[in-house]
Design a protein around this motif. Structure first.
Motif, PDB file in Angstrom:
ATOM      1  N   ASN A 164       0.811  -1.218   0.000  1.00  0.00           N
ATOM      2  CA  ASN A 164       0.000   0.000   0.000  1.00  0.00           C
ATOM      3  C   ASN A 164       0.847   1.273   0.000  1.00  0.00           C
ATOM      4  O   ASN A 164       0.317   2.362  -0.134  1.00  0.00           O
ATOM      5  CB  ASN A 164      -0.980   0.025   1.186  1.00  0.00           C
ATOM      6  N   SER A 165       2.156   1.134   0.146  1.00  0.00           N
ATOM      7  CA  SER A 165       3.029   2.302   0.207  1.00  0.00           C
ATOM      8  C   SER A 165       4.053   2.276  -0.918  1.00  0.00           C
ATOM      9  O   SER A 165       4.584   1.223  -1.274  1.00  0.00           O
ATOM     10  CB  SER A 165       3.765   2.353   1.548  1.00  0.00           C
ATOM     11  N   ALA A 166       4.298   3.454  -1.488  1.00  0.00           N
ATOM     12  CA  ALA A 166       5.362   3.641  -2.483  1.00  0.00           C
ATOM     13  C   ALA A 166       6.165   4.873  -2.086  1.00  0.00           C
ATOM     14  O   ALA A 166       6.408   5.774  -2.882  1.00  0.00           O
ATOM     15  CB  ALA A 166       4.783   3.793  -3.885  1.00  0.00           C
ATOM     16  N   ALA A 167       6.560   4.899  -0.816  1.00  0.00           N
ATOM     17  CA  ALA A 167       7.170   6.096  -0.236  1.00  0.00           C
ATOM     18  C   ALA A 167       8.472   6.495  -0.907  1.00  0.00           C
ATOM     19  O   ALA A 167       8.894   7.658  -0.812  1.00  0.00           O
ATOM     20  CB  ALA A 167       7.397   5.882   1.266  1.00  0.00           C
ATOM     21  N   ASN A 168       9.120   5.560  -1.583  1.00  0.00           N
ATOM     22  CA  ASN A 168      10.398   5.871  -2.230  1.00  0.00           C
ATOM     23  C   ASN A 168      10.255   6.125  -3.732  1.00  0.00           C
ATOM     24  O   ASN A 168      11.254   6.284  -4.432  1.00  0.00           O
ATOM     25  CB  ASN A 168      11.382   4.716  -2.013  1.00  0.00           C
ATOM     26  N   ILE A 169       9.034   6.165  -4.241  1.00  0.00           N
ATOM     27  CA  ILE A 169       8.783   6.348  -5.676  1.00  0.00           C
ATOM     28  C   ILE A 169       8.297   7.774  -5.941  1.00  0.00           C
ATOM     29  O   ILE A 169       7.348   8.244  -5.305  1.00  0.00           O
ATOM     30  CB  ILE A 169       7.737   5.350  -6.189  1.00  0.00           C
ATOM     31  N   ILE A 170       8.948   8.447  -6.890  1.00  0.00           N
ATOM     32  CA  ILE A 170       8.549   9.806  -7.278  1.00  0.00           C
ATOM     33  C   ILE A 170       7.654   9.735  -8.504  1.00  0.00           C
ATOM     34  O   ILE A 170       8.027   9.165  -9.534  1.00  0.00           O
ATOM     35  CB  ILE A 170       9.774  10.687  -7.585  1.00  0.00           C
TER      36      ILE A 170
END
Length: 487
Positions: A164-170
């Motif tokens: 549910n997280s893509a915290a490192n994707i811009i």
């Protein structure tokens, strides 16, 4: 001589079921969120295009120096893109006409191409977010309210159990900017590392009025405004905030909505103004910025007919060379893009995912363009509830393939976060090989189906892969050469 128009892919849907209209209106009234209604944007596939009268786009031939040619024609270079083969934005001299100037450049062997700077217009695990639970976010989880079909959604809850997280994707949102302090956007905005922290004098780089990272923009903390040449991409139209919320509205924060990705880095790149207008040169500025700053995905909820800009093609191909996916809305005119292409969605590049819109019953939205060979898949795009500009808690329903594309962009971010070594081709294949088949998309899209987040996340991608050099891109079909007209 006709040049084509480009429009942001957004428009209101007069055929939305009455119950949905009433519910949306009541919620907006109670929450005092919705701004006054705006006029619909109408896109005529056969209409001539507007273009900037004061600048054109010129690409030098390999190794050519255009300084003498510019001097002889009385032009000046406003902007240059070394990463796109030296593409230049050239100022048109007072009293000169765009068609005649383009013809003069095209006569020179020093120039690969010259073209108008076309105008674009705006198209417009389970979280605890309120609007998810009341059924407003049917595209993520359809319970059948307001005449919907249960399960006619992207299977987000099942997908979120996987990632549910893509915290490192811009994800770069090339649009109208965003309401930067919005309760469901602020925490997920990308922060430029070169414009954050302390400078040599101990001042906050984000507000010191200095171009600390020497990229041409002062205090570009969360992105840029290519129209004004500043680092403040404020949304004065609403469309960009809506798109951003669907991609990555903060999930599980107890308020408002959730995006497809609960956590992600939203890079806001504004090139469309308060009237819904923008230019190809400013769009390219945003794409080049996204490439240089490390975006993995670009969302493009805009496009138009009757043009095939070599400059825009080159800019998207430069993203491809950098391993960046380009997710594009396919249009809102019930048009067959195979017969009448809409760009940039119809460019023949393998980093593009062209997206049609579906509705609450898993049918193609009545307005959505299609194309058995040029539109890849569908995603929810009718009666989509998301963030809006105007206040930190503004939300609104909207319709269009502009709303469908960010569902796919958000899914791409989660897939990439789940498979950090994947190439853009592998992420794209995960999306396209896992759609849910729909009868109304069977002969209207390449895959014949609608986005399924869970199945896409379950596609096996070999570990340890790295982004390699892609094969050469096919050459674009050249645009018709403009015929000079009397000045």
């Amino acid at each position: 001589m006709n040049f084509p128009a480009i429009l942001l892919l957004r428009r209101a849907d007069p055929n939305t079921p009455l119950a949905a209209h009433l519910a949306a209106g009541l919620l907006a009234l109670l929450l005092l969120l919705a701004p006054p209604a705006r006029g619909q944007v109408s896109l005529d596939p056969g209409a001539p295009a507007a273009f900037q009268p004061d600048r054109i786009l010129v690409k030098p031939a390999a190794g050519a120096d255009l300084s003498g040619l510019h001097a002889s024609l009385g032009t000046t270079v406003l902007r240059e893109f070394p990463g796109i083969g030296g593409l230049q934005v050239v100022q048109v001299p007072a009293g000169a006409g765009v068609p005649a100037l383009i013809a003069a450049y095209q006569l020179s062997a020093l120039v690969q191409y010259a073209e108008p700077d076309f105008i674009v217009h705006a198209l417009d695990t389970t979280p605890n977010d309120f609007r998810y639970w009341d059924g407003s976010l049917w595209g993520l989880h359809n319970t059948g309210i307001y005449g919907g079909t249960p399960g006619a959604d992207i299977r987000a809850p099942q997908g979120w159990d996987v990632q549910n997280s893509a915290a490192n994707i811009i994800v770069a949102v090339t649009d109208t900017g965003a309401w930067l302090s919005h309760e469901d956007l602020a925490a997920n905005l990308w922060t430029n590392p070169g414009e954050s922290g302390k400078d040599a004098l101990g001042l906050d780089k984000s507000t010191n009025g200095i171009d600390d990272d020497h990229d041409g923009y002062i205090d570009d903390v969360h992105g840029i405004n290519a129209i004004l040449g500043t680092g403040l991409p404020l949304d004065d139209y609403g469309h960009g905030s809506h798109v951003s919320g669907t991609i990555g509205g903060v999930g599980n924060n107890s308020v408002g909505i959730t995006g497809v990705a609960w956590r992600v880095q939203l890079m806001e790149c504004k090139f469309i103004d308060a009237q819904g207008n923008g230019s190809i040169s400013n769009a390219i500025t945003c794409l080049d910025y996204a490439r240089q700053k490390g975006a993995k995905i670009v969302n493009a909820s805009w496009g138009g007919y009757n043009f095939n800009s070599s400059a825009l093609y080159d800019a998207i191909n430069s993203l491809r060379s950098a391993g960046i996916l380009f997710v594009a809305a396919c249009g809102n005119d019930n048009n067959d893009n195979d017969a009448r292409p809409l760009y940039p969605a119809s460019f023949n590049l393998d980093n593009i995912i062209a997206v049609a819109a579906t509705n609450r019953t898993d049918a193609k939205a009545w307005f959505s363009n299609y194309g058995a060979h040029t539109v890849h898949l569908g995603a929810p795009g009718e009666d989509i509830f998301s963030c809006w500009n105007g206040s930190d808690s503004a939300y609104q329903y909207d319709n269009g393939t502009s709303m469908a594309a960010p569902h796919v962009a958000g899914a791409c971010a989660l897939i990439w976060a789940h498979n950090p070594g994947a190439t853009y081709q592998q992420v794209r294949n995960s999306i396209l090989s896992s759609t849910d088949p729909l009868p109304t998309l069977a002969s209207h899209t390449v895959t014949g189906g609608r986005l399924d987040l869970y199945k896409a996340l379950m596609v096996s991608i070999p570990s340890g892969t790295t982004t390699g050099t892609p094969s050469p891109a096919p050459s674009p079909v050249p645009s018709p050469v403009p015929v000079p007209v009397p000045l």
